[in-house]
Design a protein around this motif. Sequence first.
Motif, PDB file in Angstrom:
ATOM      1  N   GLY A 250       0.848  -1.129  -0.192  1.00 35.91           N
ATOM      2  CA  GLY A 250      -0.051   0.035   0.030  1.00 35.91           C
ATOM      3  C   GLY A 250       0.938   1.251  -0.015  1.00 35.91           C
ATOM      4  N   ALA A 251       1.134   1.705  -1.218  1.00 36.35           N
ATOM      5  CA  ALA A 251       2.026   2.852  -1.382  1.00 36.35           C
ATOM      6  C   ALA A 251       1.092   4.072  -2.088  1.00 36.35           C
ATOM      7  N   ASP A 252      -0.122   3.940  -1.308  1.00 34.09           N
ATOM      8  CA  ASP A 252      -1.243   4.957  -2.145  1.00 34.09           C
ATOM      9  C   ASP A 252      -1.648   6.105  -1.161  1.00 34.09           C
ATOM     10  N   GLY A 253      -0.649   6.612  -0.578  1.00 34.45           N
ATOM     11  CA  GLY A 253      -0.541   8.032   0.022  1.00 34.45           C
ATOM     12  C   GLY A 253      -1.741   8.109   1.078  1.00 34.45           C
ATOM     13  N   ILE A 254      -1.886   9.309   1.671  1.00 30.32           N
ATOM     14  CA  ILE A 254      -2.488   9.623   2.997  1.00 30.32           C
ATOM     15  C   ILE A 254      -3.834   9.015   3.268  1.00 30.32           C
TER      16      ILE A 254
ATOM     17  N   ILE B 185      -1.910  21.111   5.167  1.00 29.36           N
ATOM     18  CA  ILE B 185      -1.279  19.900   5.794  1.00 29.36           C
ATOM     19  C   ILE B 185      -1.881  19.104   6.735  1.00 29.36           C
ATOM     20  N   TYR B 186      -1.820  17.794   6.435  1.00 26.07           N
ATOM     21  CA  TYR B 186      -2.366  16.711   7.312  1.00 26.07           C
ATOM     22  C   TYR B 186      -1.467  15.854   7.766  1.00 26.07           C
ATOM     23  N   GLU B 187      -1.418  15.084   8.972  1.00 29.08           N
ATOM     24  CA  GLU B 187      -0.851  13.931   9.082  1.00 29.08           C
ATOM     25  C   GLU B 187      -1.421  12.666   9.786  1.00 29.08           C
ATOM     26  N   LEU B 188      -0.838  11.568   9.622  1.00 29.24           N
ATOM     27  CA  LEU B 188      -1.713  10.331  10.466  1.00 29.24           C
ATOM     28  C   LEU B 188      -1.270  10.359  11.698  1.00 29.24           C
ATOM     29  N   PRO B 189      -2.151   9.874  12.224  1.00 24.74           N
ATOM     30  CA  PRO B 189      -1.954   9.474  13.806  1.00 24.74           C
ATOM     31  C   PRO B 189      -1.344   8.283  13.768  1.00 24.74           C
ATOM     32  N   PRO B 190      -0.412   7.804  14.643  1.00 25.94           N
ATOM     33  CA  PRO B 190       0.356   6.613  14.727  1.00 25.94           C
ATOM     34  C   PRO B 190      -0.267   5.258  14.530  1.00 25.94           C
ATOM     35  N   LEU B 191      -0.042   4.648  13.582  1.00 27.60           N
ATOM     36  CA  LEU B 191      -0.910   3.456  13.277  1.00 27.60           C
ATOM     37  C   LEU B 191      -0.205   2.371  14.156  1.00 27.60           C
ATOM     38  N   PRO B 192      -1.007   1.463  14.540  1.00 23.70           N
ATOM     39  CA  PRO B 192      -0.598   0.416  15.594  1.00 23.70           C
ATOM     40  C   PRO B 192       0.049  -0.504  14.657  1.00 23.70           C
TER      41      PRO B 192
ATOM     42  N   GLY C 261       5.362   4.753   2.923  1.00 20.11           N
ATOM     43  CA  GLY C 261       5.258   5.921   2.868  1.00 20.11           C
ATOM     44  C   GLY C 261       4.139   6.762   3.313  1.00 20.11           C
ATOM     45  N   ASP C 262       3.548   7.695   2.733  1.00 22.45           N
ATOM     46  CA  ASP C 262       2.475   8.574   3.554  1.00 22.45           C
ATOM     47  C   ASP C 262       1.131   7.613   3.698  1.00 22.45           C
ATOM     48  N   ALA C 263       1.145   6.521   3.131  1.00 24.63           N
ATOM     49  CA  ALA C 263      -0.011   5.585   3.512  1.00 24.63           C
ATOM     50  C   ALA C 263       0.253   5.155   4.924  1.00 24.63           C
ATOM     51  N   ALA C 264       1.496   4.773   5.383  1.00 27.09           N
ATOM     52  CA  ALA C 264       1.895   4.504   6.744  1.00 27.09           C
ATOM     53  C   ALA C 264       2.223   5.529   7.662  1.00 27.09           C
ATOM     54  N   HIS C 265       2.545   6.670   7.204  1.00 34.51           N
ATOM     55  CA  HIS C 265       3.213   7.685   8.294  1.00 34.51           C
ATOM     56  C   HIS C 265       3.152   8.945   7.535  1.00 34.51           C
ATOM     57  N   ALA C 266       2.093   9.536   6.802  1.00 34.41           N
ATOM     58  CA  ALA C 266       2.082  10.739   6.620  1.00 34.41           C
ATOM     59  C   ALA C 266       2.454  12.062   7.607  1.00 34.41           C
ATOM     60  N   MET C 267       3.302  12.775   7.154  1.00 31.48           N
ATOM     61  CA  MET C 267       3.743  13.507   8.333  1.00 31.48           C
ATOM     62  C   MET C 267       4.055  15.163   7.573  1.00 31.48           C
ATOM     63  N   THR C 268       3.885  15.897   8.615  1.00 28.86           N
ATOM     64  CA  THR C 268       4.072  17.489   8.007  1.00 28.86           C
ATOM     65  C   THR C 268       5.423  17.687   7.254  1.00 28.86           C
TER      66      THR C 268
END
Length: 366
Positions: free
Chosen positions: A147-151, A254-261, A272-279
């Motif tokens: 899954g490299a499909d972004g935020i 600008i959005y980010e992801l909360p930490p995934l389990p 990538g952003d699918a896992a850890h989109a960051m500022t």
Amino acid sequence: MSEAVIVGGGIGGLATAVALSRRGWDVEVLERAPRIEAVGAGLSLWPNALRALDAIGVGAEVRSRASEEGSAGIRDERGRILSRTDIAAIRDRYGLPIMLHRADLLEILRAAVPESAVRTGISVTGVDEEGVVTHSEGESKGDLIVGADGIHSVVRRAVCGDITPVYAGYTAWRMVVTPSEPIGDLGETWGRGERFGFAALPDGRVYCFATANLPAGTESGGLAELRRRFGDWHAPIPALLAAADPASVLKHDIYELPPLPTYVRGTVALLGDAAHAMTPNLGQGACQALEDAVILARVADERGDLTHYDRERRPRSQMITARSRRIGTVAQLSSRPVVALRNASLRLVPPSAQVRALATVLDWTC
Ligand SMILES: Cc1cc2nc3c(=O)[nH]c(=O)nc-3n(C[C@H](O)[C@H](O)[C@H](O)COP(=O)(O)OP(=O)(O)OC[C@H]3O[C@@H](n4cnc5c(N)ncnc54)[C@H](O)[C@@H]3O)c2cc1C
């Protein structure tokens, strides 16, 4: 031969395709857009990312299309230095970051993957528990699904359910400008709830970015708004804004992801952003996607069990996401007395402390 289905043909997906195909894997990249093309402008890549690019065999070509980035540091709106970067120490300790056009990186990665491996104009709608990928043209199956499909990842749902990205509280503008005369020192300028930065691209153009605290979804006046906000800041900011083309200005909240389990489930892995989109405050989003690609390819190829990938990548990428958020919080402060205090504190931090603080991010090897 093992097969991988990679959802998303951005920097993370294409780098994974390069890494796996160099290990003899058969890869299929499914990309929603009709063509692989860059949305964006300049991109800084730090030495950790350059090591990842070297590991997949494209580092030299990327460097040949980039310029070394030597930021002078952080200034205030009037151009007074708040924090000077010790470029020589960074070069000696880690190597300098580079700056290139995002389109050039995508082109290099795309060219390093077999032509037939990238299928564009295909929209993935889901991944089931057996790792079958459903998309607008039917189905795809592989030993590994990436899954490299972004935020707004669709694949993420199969790994950890619905996760809602969080708005950081500010908007970013980006553009590439051809200045009429060479610009001086590069760097970033911090105001009150607003920032402006610029860095040289290898062809004489200048990558500019700006941020401002705004509610999510606020309509913006594009270049006119940038000129209103930053037109009286120190040189060369007004000249860069005067030379800018309104059509080249990009604006993104600008959005980010909360930490995934977790980043993995069975044969499905996120990167990538699918896992850890960051500022973007540390300039590490794409750098982390490149690290992910190298490690995922190694784990999938040599060990099979993807939990090793999760264990190696999740703590590090989540630490960097948190650090980037903290920098954004400080950089976007807006109350006058608090900003005065921040600026005074920045002046007290010795450049050597800054250089040392980069170690956890830049001292990565694969
Ligand atoms: C303002 C700003 C500045 C930045 N500056 C830097 C920087 O200087 N340095 C740095 O390292 N990082 C930077 N970043 C972060 C960096 O841009 C991202 O981290 C990086 O692009 C993530 O790459 P990705 O491949 O994971 O995701 P993306 O680039 O989002 O790619 C995902 C791909 O998947 C495709 N896709 C999505 N959904 C589907 C679907 N359902 N089916 C098929 N395809 C799909 C999309 O079309 C896209 O091509 C910046 C980000 C911003 C917002």
